[in-house]
Design a protein around this motif. Structure first.
Motif, mmCIF file in Angstrom:
data_model
loop_
_atom_site.group_PDB
_atom_site.id
_atom_site.type_symbol
_atom_site.label_atom_id
_atom_site.label_comp_id
_atom_site.label_asym_id
_atom_site.label_seq_id
_atom_site.Cartn_x
_atom_site.Cartn_y
_atom_site.Cartn_z
ATOM 1 N N TYR A 88 0.835 -1.200 0.000
ATOM 2 C CA TYR A 88 0.000 0.000 0.000
ATOM 3 C C TYR A 88 0.876 1.257 0.000
ATOM 4 N N TYR A 89 1.894 1.227 0.861
ATOM 5 C CA TYR A 89 2.721 2.434 0.984
ATOM 6 C C TYR A 89 3.541 2.697 -0.275
ATOM 7 N N LYS A 90 3.822 1.632 -1.012
ATOM 8 C CA LYS A 90 4.523 1.763 -2.287
ATOM 9 C C LYS A 90 3.691 2.606 -3.255
ATOM 10 N N THR A 144 1.528 10.922 -2.508
ATOM 11 C CA THR A 144 0.482 11.847 -2.059
ATOM 12 C C THR A 144 0.223 11.736 -0.557
ATOM 13 N N TYR A 145 1.027 10.919 0.143
ATOM 14 C CA TYR A 145 0.764 10.633 1.557
ATOM 15 C C TYR A 145 0.643 11.909 2.405
ATOM 16 N N ASP A 146 1.587 12.826 2.244
ATOM 17 C CA ASP A 146 1.570 14.044 3.078
ATOM 18 C C ASP A 146 0.335 14.905 2.781
ATOM 19 N N TRP A 196 -0.678 18.040 16.168
ATOM 20 C CA TRP A 196 -0.650 16.836 17.017
ATOM 21 C C TRP A 196 0.786 16.311 17.119
ATOM 22 N N ARG A 197 1.501 16.337 15.996
ATOM 23 C CA ARG A 197 2.902 15.864 16.054
ATOM 24 C C ARG A 197 3.735 16.762 16.963
ATOM 25 N N LYS A 198 3.448 18.079 16.913
ATOM 26 C CA LYS A 198 4.197 19.004 17.798
ATOM 27 C C LYS A 198 3.998 18.618 19.256
ATOM 28 N N VAL A 246 9.737 5.361 15.165
ATOM 29 C CA VAL A 246 9.363 4.069 14.572
ATOM 30 C C VAL A 246 8.252 4.307 13.548
ATOM 31 N N CYS A 247 8.293 3.580 12.436
ATOM 32 C CA CYS A 247 7.333 3.795 11.348
ATOM 33 C C CYS A 247 7.381 5.263 10.938
ATOM 34 N N THR A 248 8.580 5.720 10.684
ATOM 35 C CA THR A 248 8.808 7.149 10.413
ATOM 36 C C THR A 248 8.126 7.644 9.142
ATOM 37 N N GLY A 249 7.863 6.736 8.201
ATOM 38 C CA GLY A 249 7.161 7.111 6.967
ATOM 39 C C GLY A 249 7.902 8.204 6.222
ATOM 40 N N THR A 250 7.195 9.282 5.918
ATOM 41 C CA THR A 250 7.815 10.384 5.178
ATOM 42 C C THR A 250 8.532 11.357 6.129
ATOM 43 N N TYR A 301 12.958 4.889 11.377
ATOM 44 C CA TYR A 301 12.940 3.477 10.969
ATOM 45 C C TYR A 301 11.612 3.144 10.298
ATOM 46 N N ASP A 302 11.674 2.435 9.171
ATOM 47 C CA ASP A 302 10.437 2.105 8.434
ATOM 48 C C ASP A 302 10.750 0.992 7.422
ATOM 49 N N PHE A 303 9.729 0.194 7.080
ATOM 50 C CA PHE A 303 10.005 -0.869 6.100
ATOM 51 C C PHE A 303 9.671 -0.481 4.661
ATOM 52 N N SER A 304 9.219 0.757 4.449
ATOM 53 C CA SER A 304 8.903 1.154 3.080
ATOM 54 C C SER A 304 10.020 2.034 2.510
ATOM 55 N N GLY A 362 13.666 -1.248 7.434
ATOM 56 C CA GLY A 362 13.541 -2.568 8.049
ATOM 57 C C GLY A 362 12.210 -2.726 8.731
ATOM 58 N N ASP A 363 11.966 -3.950 9.160
ATOM 59 C CA ASP A 363 10.698 -4.300 9.782
ATOM 60 C C ASP A 363 10.797 -4.151 11.299
ATOM 61 N N VAL A 364 9.755 -3.627 11.897
ATOM 62 C CA VAL A 364 9.750 -3.473 13.356
ATOM 63 C C VAL A 364 9.818 -4.838 14.047
ATOM 64 N N ALA A 365 9.415 -5.869 13.333
ATOM 65 C CA ALA A 365 9.452 -7.214 13.926
ATOM 66 C C ALA A 365 10.872 -7.641 14.298
ATOM 67 N N ILE A 376 6.068 7.024 17.977
ATOM 68 C CA ILE A 376 5.445 6.452 16.775
ATOM 69 C C ILE A 376 4.167 7.239 16.496
ATOM 70 N N SER A 377 4.101 7.837 15.302
ATOM 71 C CA SER A 377 2.892 8.596 14.980
ATOM 72 C C SER A 377 2.154 7.901 13.842
ATOM 73 N N PHE A 378 0.933 7.565 14.102
ATOM 74 C CA PHE A 378 0.030 6.920 13.145
ATOM 75 C C PHE A 378 0.623 5.645 12.545
ATOM 76 N N GLY A 379 1.409 4.952 13.343
ATOM 77 C CA GLY A 379 2.026 3.716 12.871
ATOM 78 C C GLY A 379 1.681 2.522 13.751
ATOM 79 N N ARG A 423 -1.068 1.485 14.834
ATOM 80 C CA ARG A 423 -2.242 0.771 14.302
ATOM 81 C C ARG A 423 -1.779 -0.280 13.278
ATOM 82 N N ASN A 424 -0.852 0.111 12.430
ATOM 83 C CA ASN A 424 -0.307 -0.821 11.438
ATOM 84 C C ASN A 424 0.330 -2.035 12.116
ATOM 85 N N LEU A 425 0.952 -1.788 13.262
ATOM 86 C CA LEU A 425 1.730 -2.845 13.907
ATOM 87 C C LEU A 425 0.885 -3.795 14.740
HETATM 88 C C1 LIG Z 1 0.483 5.732 8.465
HETATM 89 S S1 LIG Z 1 2.186 5.745 8.126
HETATM 90 C C2 LIG Z 1 2.794 6.863 9.367
HETATM 91 C C3 LIG Z 1 3.992 7.640 8.919
HETATM 92 C C4 LIG Z 1 4.475 8.743 9.854
HETATM 93 N N1 LIG Z 1 4.896 8.231 11.123
HETATM 94 C C5 LIG Z 1 3.459 9.838 10.047
HETATM 95 O O1 LIG Z 1 3.313 10.331 11.162
HETATM 96 O O2 LIG Z 1 2.841 10.259 9.057
HETATM 97 C C6 LIG Z 1 2.694 4.188 8.746
HETATM 98 C C7 LIG Z 1 4.107 3.811 8.393
HETATM 99 O O3 LIG Z 1 4.422 2.587 9.073
HETATM 100 C C8 LIG Z 1 5.254 1.802 8.251
HETATM 101 N N2 LIG Z 1 5.142 0.416 8.723
HETATM 102 C C9 LIG Z 1 4.008 -0.307 8.849
HETATM 103 N N3 LIG Z 1 4.279 -1.520 9.334
HETATM 104 C C10 LIG Z 1 5.624 -1.580 9.525
HETATM 105 C C11 LIG Z 1 6.520 -2.573 10.009
HETATM 106 N N4 LIG Z 1 6.070 -3.755 10.385
HETATM 107 N N5 LIG Z 1 7.834 -2.284 10.068
HETATM 108 C C12 LIG Z 1 8.292 -1.067 9.661
HETATM 109 N N6 LIG Z 1 7.489 -0.081 9.193
HETATM 110 C C13 LIG Z 1 6.172 -0.327 9.125
HETATM 111 C C14 LIG Z 1 4.725 2.045 6.848
HETATM 112 O O4 LIG Z 1 5.673 1.757 5.865
HETATM 113 C C15 LIG Z 1 4.350 3.543 6.920
HETATM 114 O O5 LIG Z 1 5.401 4.349 6.459
#
Ligand SMILES: C[S@@+](CC[C@H](N)C(=O)[O-])C[C@H]1O[C@@H](n2cnc3c(N)ncnc32)[C@H](O)[C@@H]1O
Length: 240
Positions: free
Chosen positions: A13-15, A20-22, A36-38, A55-59, A79-82, A105-108, A122-125, A127-129
């Motif tokens: 999905y993130y690929k 347009t994510y931001d 909120w990030r502030k 963690v899950c730093t994204g953009t 750190y992020d896997f995308s 890399g993967d948070v796992a 970790i911001s908005f990440g 949930r993904n985990l």
């Molecule tokens: C919703 S985005 C949040 C990005 C950023 N932290 C923000 O505040 O906008 C979630 C991010 O988590 C990353 N992510 C999701 N699962 C992951 C995992 N298992 N290991 C590493 N990164 C992961 C995705 O690649 C994506 O960049």
């Protein structure tokens, strides 16, 4: 390093949506995500950390905000896997004075020794985990492992509002507006359907507090933002 293959194509999905994510974030949150990030950053810097992990730093929006507010010499890691999301983060940090180390890399299975960081955020990440993720426990234990005992953990995440009326409107927004608007802006309807579904079914602050406690965090405090649609959770790694 990146061993975890999700039960669903989260990584893919993130690929698709990184370009347009931001923009989508700004539109979805009516520009509030920056504020909120502030607030998350203030909480992350409270314990004067020398080493910080996003963690899950994204953009990179969280770690970039940290870089603008932390004292010189603070070590910053994102750190992020995308690879695609990270490329955007690197691009955005290029002209900045501060140097941030971005790692894919993967948070796992994170490549950091036990107790490396004073603070992790970790911001908005999260949930993904953890949401419908078979590696949820592993992710949480990795997040705990890389923090120093007593180290701070800050989570900014969408949340289920406790007020029933607001929850109703929140759900309408998540079900009927967000996926389609996100789909149009990003070109990936599936990704934003997942995002909307996971946000709608996500946890209350109380539930999230219990999850963090089970994962070895203590001193858990929380703040409700945007009438409870978003939560800011502060926790500390238990000192044995
Ligand atoms: C919703 S985005 C949040 C990005 C950023 N932290 C923000 O505040 O906008 C979630 C991010 O988590 C990353 N992510 C999701 N699962 C992951 C995992 N298992 N290991 C590493 N990164 C992961 C995705 O690649 C994506 O960049």
């Amino acid at each position: 390093m990146a061993t975890n293959k999700q039960d669903f194509p989260l990584h893919d999905y993130y690929k698709d949506i990184y370009k347009t994510y931001d923009l989508v974030n700004r539109v979805f949150t009516f520009g509030q995500d920056k504020n909120w990030r502030k607030r998350a950053v203030s909480a992350m810097l409270e314990n004067a950390p020398a080493k910080i992990l996003d963690v899950c730093t994204g953009t990179g929006d969280l770690i970039l905000e940290i870089s603008e507010n932390c004292p010189a010499g603070t070590s910053l890691c994102g750190y992020d896997f995308s690879a695609e999301m990270l490329e955007k983060a690197k691009e955005k940090s290029r002209d900045k004075e501060y140097s941030i180390e971005f790692t894919e890399g993967d948070v796992a299975s994170m490549p950091y020794s036990d107790g490396t960081f004073d603070t992790a955020g970790i911001s908005f990440g999260l949930r993904n985990l953890v949401y419908e993720n078979s590696n949820a426990d592993l992710h949480l234990s990795e997040l705990n492992r890389v923090l120093k005992p007593g180290g701070r953990f800050v989570v900014l995440e969408s949340s289920k509002p406790s007020n029933q009326i607001w929850r109703f409107f929140n759900n309408i927004y998540l079900q009927l507006i967000l996926p389609y608007l996100g789909g149009i802006l990003s070109g990936n309807l599936k990704a934003y359907k997942y995002l909307a579904k996971s946000s709608k079914n996500y946890y209350t602050r109380e539930e999230m507090g219990k999850i963090l406690e089970k994962a070895g965090f203590r001193q858990i405090r929380s703040q409700s933002l945007f009438l409870g649609s978003v939560m800011l959770m502060l926790a500390e790694k238990q000192v044995n």
